[in-house]
Enzyme design. Structure first.
Site, PDB file in Angstrom:
ATOM      1  N   SER A 169       0.862  -1.189   0.000  1.00  0.00           N
ATOM      2  CA  SER A 169       0.000   0.000   0.000  1.00  0.00           C
ATOM      3  C   SER A 169       0.896   1.236   0.000  1.00  0.00           C
ATOM      4  CB  SER A 169      -0.883   0.000   1.246  1.00  0.00           C
ATOM      5  OG  SER A 169      -1.490   1.261   1.417  1.00  0.00           O
ATOM      6  N   TYR A 177      -2.469  -0.291  10.109  1.00  0.00           N
ATOM      7  CA  TYR A 177      -2.529  -0.712   8.699  1.00  0.00           C
ATOM      8  C   TYR A 177      -1.247  -0.297   7.982  1.00  0.00           C
ATOM      9  CZ  TYR A 177      -4.081  -1.061   3.841  1.00  0.00           C
ATOM     10  OH  TYR A 177      -4.167  -1.375   2.507  1.00  0.00           O
TER      11      TYR A 177
HETATM   12  N1  LIG Z   1      -8.724  -1.243  -2.321  1.00  0.00           N
HETATM   13  C1  LIG Z   1      -7.706  -0.375  -2.281  1.00  0.00           C
HETATM   14  O1  LIG Z   1      -7.841   0.818  -2.611  1.00  0.00           O
HETATM   15  C2  LIG Z   1      -6.338  -0.860  -1.842  1.00  0.00           C
HETATM   16  C3  LIG Z   1      -5.255   0.028  -1.931  1.00  0.00           C
HETATM   17  C4  LIG Z   1      -3.987  -0.406  -1.532  1.00  0.00           C
HETATM   18  C5  LIG Z   1      -3.834  -1.712  -1.072  1.00  0.00           C
HETATM   19  N2  LIG Z   1      -4.901  -2.556  -0.993  1.00  0.00           N
HETATM   20  C6  LIG Z   1      -4.680  -3.923  -0.519  1.00  0.00           C
HETATM   21  O2  LIG Z   1      -5.252  -4.830  -1.426  1.00  0.00           O
HETATM   22  C7  LIG Z   1      -5.623  -6.029  -0.739  1.00  0.00           C
HETATM   23  C8  LIG Z   1      -7.052  -6.380  -1.051  1.00  0.00           C
HETATM   24  O3  LIG Z   1      -7.873  -5.348  -0.547  1.00  0.00           O
HETATM   25  P1  LIG Z   1      -9.368  -5.073  -1.036  1.00  0.00           P
HETATM   26  O4  LIG Z   1      -9.444  -3.635  -1.278  1.00  0.00           O
HETATM   27  O5  LIG Z   1      -9.754  -6.043  -2.089  1.00  0.00           O
HETATM   28  O6  LIG Z   1     -10.130  -5.358   0.336  1.00  0.00           O
HETATM   29  P2  LIG Z   1     -11.509  -6.047   0.686  1.00  0.00           P
HETATM   30  O7  LIG Z   1     -12.502  -5.813  -0.386  1.00  0.00           O
HETATM   31  O8  LIG Z   1     -11.811  -5.613   2.063  1.00  0.00           O
HETATM   32  O9  LIG Z   1     -11.151  -7.583   0.670  1.00  0.00           O
HETATM   33  C9  LIG Z   1     -10.292  -8.107   1.636  1.00  0.00           C
HETATM   34  C10 LIG Z   1     -10.385  -9.597   1.629  1.00  0.00           C
HETATM   35  O10 LIG Z   1      -9.579 -10.066   2.740  1.00  0.00           O
HETATM   36  C11 LIG Z   1     -10.334 -10.987   3.463  1.00  0.00           C
HETATM   37  N3  LIG Z   1     -10.007 -10.991   4.875  1.00  0.00           N
HETATM   38  C12 LIG Z   1     -10.028  -9.944   5.726  1.00  0.00           C
HETATM   39  N4  LIG Z   1      -9.758 -10.368   6.960  1.00  0.00           N
HETATM   40  C13 LIG Z   1      -9.576 -11.697   6.890  1.00  0.00           C
HETATM   41  C14 LIG Z   1      -9.309 -12.697   7.840  1.00  0.00           C
HETATM   42  N5  LIG Z   1      -9.187 -12.411   9.144  1.00  0.00           N
HETATM   43  N6  LIG Z   1      -9.174 -13.973   7.442  1.00  0.00           N
HETATM   44  C15 LIG Z   1      -9.321 -14.291   6.135  1.00  0.00           C
HETATM   45  N7  LIG Z   1      -9.603 -13.380   5.169  1.00  0.00           N
HETATM   46  C16 LIG Z   1      -9.733 -12.108   5.562  1.00  0.00           C
HETATM   47  C17 LIG Z   1     -11.784 -10.572   3.292  1.00  0.00           C
HETATM   48  O11 LIG Z   1     -12.568 -11.698   3.539  1.00  0.00           O
HETATM   49  P3  LIG Z   1     -14.108 -11.614   3.946  1.00  0.00           P
HETATM   50  O12 LIG Z   1     -14.802 -11.071   2.750  1.00  0.00           O
HETATM   51  O13 LIG Z   1     -14.439 -13.024   4.226  1.00  0.00           O
HETATM   52  O14 LIG Z   1     -14.180 -10.710   5.133  1.00  0.00           O
HETATM   53  C18 LIG Z   1     -11.809 -10.108   1.848  1.00  0.00           C
HETATM   54  O15 LIG Z   1     -12.045 -11.178   0.983  1.00  0.00           O
HETATM   55  C19 LIG Z   1      -5.346  -5.758   0.735  1.00  0.00           C
HETATM   56  O16 LIG Z   1      -4.091  -6.286   1.092  1.00  0.00           O
HETATM   57  C20 LIG Z   1      -5.303  -4.248   0.814  1.00  0.00           C
HETATM   58  O17 LIG Z   1      -4.539  -3.805   1.912  1.00  0.00           O
HETATM   59  C21 LIG Z   1      -6.149  -2.158  -1.362  1.00  0.00           C
END
Ligand SMILES: NC(=O)c1ccc[n+]([C@@H]2O[C@H](COP(=O)([O-])OP(=O)(O)OC[C@H]3O[C@@H](n4cnc5c(N)ncnc54)[C@H](OP(=O)(O)O)[C@@H]3O)[C@@H](O)[C@H]2O)c1
Length: 253
Positions: A153, A166
């Site tokens: 990130s 985070y």
């Molecule tokens: N979206 C952005 O703008 C952005 C920017 C920079 C970096 N990122 C990174 O990209 C990655 C994906 O993020 P996203 O935006 O797709 O987030 P998201 O929509 O919140 O999805 C996160 C996923 O992680 C799973 N998860 C969370 N806690 C968990 C746990 N305790 N055990 C197992 N699974 C768990 C969730 O599962 P459940 O659905 O079952 O809860 C969900 O499938 C992350 O590493 C995030 O930090 C995202």
């Protein structure tokens, strides 16, 4: 944005594990790996989301998707050992591990950051990634061309106020990536990198920026050319790199 249109069999006969597959970027990544010929173990917390993803996957690519419900906030070394043993029985090797699951935690200044939530964020974002990687390294080492891809990130590359655990967890992920890359680079065929997706239209982004119009953000699907390049054969030349989807251009790295 990086343009890449790989053939549908890019990842034929390869097996990947994607964490956080239940939603957002992890879901798109799992479906794209399947669409390009791979078998995919989809790990996430919510069993219902995993089952609906499985049903969707089975309709288009039968027999290549596997679900692994696990709460990374609660799983310990023994649980990861059980997962590794189960994968070892099912697959001759693991060709890629995509560490995508993460939690955001509260947005708060360090002075007021709640201790319990600090621990929970570090547990999911860092400790679980370490434990899962450690348990799967032997199976990754059996692949002729494996990847470990950590999810970075911007706030884990330059500190920013109110991002608390985070941000710190994402700095730690970069450290884990660099350390692992230095260890396996010459002794195995495993290639290790981190990738910052940048702002993306997901539940996490909406939680971090509640006032933002999601339609202004790129979709998870739009990031997938970079994921496919890195996880496919052409990505083998990249190792130990902190990469960004937004400016990704293998010719300049
Ligand atoms: N979206 C952005 O703008 C952005 C920017 C920079 C970096 N990122 C990174 O990209 C990655 C994906 O993020 P996203 O935006 O797709 O987030 P998201 O929509 O919140 O999805 C996160 C996923 O992680 C799973 N998860 C969370 N806690 C968990 C746990 N305790 N055990 C197992 N699974 C768990 C969730 O599962 P459940 O659905 O079952 O809860 C969900 O499938 C992350 O590493 C995030 O930090 C995202």
């Amino acid at each position: 944005m990086f343009e890449y249109s790989p053939p549908a069999d890019l990842l034929a006969d390869r097996t990947f594990l994607v964490t956080g597959a239940g939603g957002g970027i992890g879901r798109a990544c799992s479906l794209n790996l399947l669409a390009h010929g791979a078998s995919v173990v989809m790990l996430s917390r919510d069993q219902g989301k995993l089952e609906s993803l499985y049903d969707e996957a089975e309709q288009s690519w039968p027999g290549r998707s596997f679900i692994q419900p696990v709460d990374l906030g609660r799983a310990g070394a023994e649980d990861f050992g059980v997962i590794a043993a189960s994968l070892e029985k099912q697959f001759p090797a693991l060709d890629g591990l995509v560490h995508n699951a993460a939690v955001l935690g509260p947005r708060s200044p360090i002075e007021f950051y709640p201790e319990q939530q600090w621990r929970e964020v570090m547990q999911v974002n860092v400790n679980a990634a370490f434990l899962l990687t450690r348990s799967l390294l032997p199976l990754l080492a059996k692949s002729a061309d494996a990847r470990v891809l950590f999810t970075a990130s911007s706030v884990g590359r330059e500190g920013r106020a109110w991002w608390g655990a985070y941000a710190v967890s994402k700095f730690a992920v970069e450290g884990l990536m660099q350390t692992l890359a230095a260890e396996v680079g010459t002794t195995t065929s495993i290639r290790v990198n981190s990738l910052n997706p940048g702002g993306t239209r997901t539940a996490m982004r909406a939680a971090a920026y509640p006032g933002e119009n999601p339609d202004t953000m790129p979709t998870p699907e739009s990031l997938m050319p970079v994921y496919l390049y890195l996880l496919g054969p052409e990505g083998r030349n990249l190792h130990g790199q902190a990469l960004n989807v937004r400016d990704f251009d293998p010719a300049t790295i």
